[in-house]
Design a protein around this motif. Structure first.
Motif, short mmCIF file in Angstrom:
data_model
loop_
_atom_site.label_atom_id
_atom_site.label_comp_id
_atom_site.label_asym_id
_atom_site.label_seq_id
_atom_site.Cartn_x
_atom_site.Cartn_y
_atom_site.Cartn_z
N LEU C 120 -7.03 9.44 21.74
CA LEU C 120 -6.52 10.26 22.84
C LEU C 120 -6.57 12.02 22.74
CD1 LEU C 120 -4.42 9.66 25.19
CD2 LEU C 120 -2.77 10.45 24.23
N GLN C 135 4.55 8.28 29.13
CA GLN C 135 3.83 7.56 30.66
C GLN C 135 4.86 6.75 30.99
OE1 GLN C 135 0.77 5.10 28.63
NE2 GLN C 135 -0.49 6.65 30.05
N LEU C 140 0.56 2.58 32.05
CA LEU C 140 0.26 1.91 31.23
C LEU C 140 -0.29 1.10 31.36
CD1 LEU C 140 -0.17 1.51 27.51
CD2 LEU C 140 2.08 0.19 28.27
N THR C 147 -7.28 -1.82 25.92
CA THR C 147 -6.91 -1.26 24.53
C THR C 147 -6.66 -2.91 23.38
OG1 THR C 147 -4.30 -2.06 24.74
CG2 THR C 147 -4.76 0.16 25.80
N ARG C 179 -11.06 3.15 28.88
CA ARG C 179 -9.35 3.17 27.82
C ARG C 179 -8.74 4.41 28.47
NH1 ARG C 179 -6.22 4.91 26.01
NH2 ARG C 179 -4.49 3.89 24.96
N TYR C 180 -9.64 5.95 27.45
CA TYR C 180 -8.85 6.47 27.22
C TYR C 180 -9.48 7.42 28.64
CZ TYR C 180 -7.93 5.08 22.75
OH TYR C 180 -7.39 5.12 21.57
N ASP C 183 -6.39 6.56 30.84
CA ASP C 183 -4.98 7.04 30.11
C ASP C 183 -4.42 8.56 31.05
OD1 ASP C 183 -2.67 7.97 28.60
OD2 ASP C 183 -3.81 6.72 27.10
#
Ligand code: FES
Lengths: 130, 113, 247
Positions: C120, C135, C140, C147, C179-180, C183
């Protein structure tokens, strides 16, 4: 102790024979040859159309030769494979999230198939097939 | 390593892939019917001519032909690489050149109608 | 009796004595509920102590026991013998150099994983006193599946493009970057795009989809890569055709 890692070479021209899924992938990819060929075919049709009635009607005439029919049947098969494989992959490229849930992939694929049927019927209808 | 410029062609590839999936099967059925002797009304000379004389008909034909070409060209580039032809620059230039020439030809022919 | 005799054909390679790998067959008495890893452990314990392979958790969590089992990249701790014929061929994961026997050299993947900054990068720095980064469950859910990657590298073995183009950053690393990027707390997308929106990044992917088919955790890296392509394409058109749209 010395290291001596062994590298297994990937056969550059025959790798897709190793797995069924690679063959299916290559089958999907070679559909582009037929999509491209049909696009060029349409281009020729437009050219003939621009040259007037005689040229255009000769072109239509030529379609019914055995080679013309074979070309179109084979193209249709490959283009159908292109269409189904393309639609089947849409949920991966364009997932739809509603709140905390994703729309099931089947719904997205189903919507594409439904749209495909409607589009095809409309095209055939507008062209006066029925 | 700089960001790639592949999105230019990939955008055309993806748009063309979607368009061809939706439209080409029905179009092939039309020309196949004509080949089998049941010429659909639209494909008769007068109707086709009228269709292509209208700006909207021109646009439809142009979009279908050019996007199909770009879709096929880009996928062919990848496929040739997969078959083991490694001169990517040469192959890319060749296939995109054909797609570009086809696009220009489509414009020229359509404007002559 | 629930015992079954399995012929295990294992690819062996000893860097100190061998010039190339060779198959060695072990006849292993197996219990019905065993997995391939159990059979290998039997070999190690009772037949041949020199056999080398990686494993740790025996429950599809650590990601270290990936092998080619009958030609398919598989976690050997998840490969139940009841699903296989009496002769099973076990090889180290393809597309990776062989260190010894079933142990592969994974430095290339580790380096690529590091390159995509799979952590992150907060949008705004906050002190501890300011509290946690919050979040919602929906935010999520957006990236949750990505993840679940256990870095087992089965996808690299399945991916023919990685085999053909070793520079390709590959499925798992790009899926983790995605994935990041997805986010809501992250602000590092542009840094990661510099790595993955490149030629040897996502653009070497031709959407074979094999990565997702072999993924033991249903991460679906192929989906992540297509989404990265679409997002990078939108970026490109924004940057080049609408300079005012630059963020
Ligand atoms: S031993 Fe940990 S994943 Fe198989």
């Amino acid at each position: 102790m010395s290291r001596k890692p062994y590298v297994r070479e990937v056969p550059k021209t025959t790798w897709y024979f190793r797995q069924g899924r690679y063959m299916r992938y290559m089958g999907r990819e070679v559909t582009c040859i037929f999509v491209g060929a049909y696009a060029l075919f349409l281009l020729v049709a437009i050219k003939r159309l621009s040259e007037g009635r005689a040229a255009y009607e000769a072109f239509l005439e030529g379609l019914s030769s055995p080679a013309g029919i074979l070309f179109q049947v084979v193209t249709l098969i490959f283009v159908l494979y292109h269409a189904t494989s393309w639609f089947n992959l849409t949920p991966k490229a364009m997932p739809v999230q509603r709140g905390e849930q994703f729309l099931p992939g089947g719904v997205i694929v189903g919507a594409h198939y439904a749209g495909w049927v409607v589009v095809s019927l409309v095209v055939l209808f507008l062209a006066g097939v029925f | 390593m700089a960001k790639s410029n592949k999105p230019i062609v990939w955008g055309l590839f993806a748009a063309g892939g979607t368009l061809t999936a939706f439209f080409l099967p029905a179009l092939i059925v039309l020309t196949l019917l004509a080949a089998l002797g049941y010429v659909p009304d639209l494909l008769a000379y007068e109707n086709m001519r009228a269709f292509a004389e209208h700006w909207f008909g021109k646009l439809v034909l142009f979009v279908i032909v050019s996007l199909s070409l770009w879709h096929a060209a880009h996928r062919l580039r990848i496929t040739l690489h997969d078959f083991g032809f490694r001169s990517d620059t040469l192959i890319a230039s060749a296939v995109y050149l054909v797609a570009a020439l086809g696009t220009i030809a489509a414009i020229v022919y359509l404007l002559r109608i | 009796m629930s015992e079954r005799q399995i012929q295990l054909e294992v690819l062996r390679y000893n860097p100190e004595t061998d010039s190339e790998p060779r198959f060695q067959t072990y006849s292993v008495p197996c219990e019905a509920e065993w997995v391939v890893l159990d059979a290998l452990n039997y070999v190690k314990d009772h037949l041949d102590t020199t056999l080398s392979y990686r494993w740790s958790c025996h429950m599809a969590v650590c990601g270290s026991c990936g092998m080619m089992i009958n030609g398919e990249p598989t976690l050997s701790c998840k490969a139940f013998l009841r699903d296989y014929p009496d002769t099973i061929r076990v090889e180290p994961l393809v597309h990776f150099p062989i260190e010894r026997d079933l142990v592969t050299v994974i430095d290339d993947f580790m380096e690529k994983l590091n390159r995509v900054k799979p952590y992150l990068i907060p949008k705004e720095a906050r002190t501890i006193a300011e509290g946690e980064y919050r979040q919602s469950p929906a935010e999520l859910k957006r990236f949750k599946q990505y993840t679940l990657c256990i870095n087992c590298m089965l996808c690299y073995s399945a991916c023919p493009e990685y085999g053909l183009i070793p520079d390709f950053i590959g499925p798992a690393a790009i899926a983790l970057a995605h994935r990041y990027n997805s986010d809501s707390r992250d602000g590092g997308r542009e840094q990661r795009q510099q790595v993955i929106a490149t030629k040897e990044g996502v653009w070497e992917c031709s959407f074979v989809g094999a990565c997702s088919e072999v993924c033991p955790k249903h991460v679906d890296p192929a989906a992540a890569l297509q989404q990265v392509k679409i997002a990078s394409t939108v970026d490109w058109y924004k940057e080049h055709l609408m300079p005012w749209g630059k963020s």
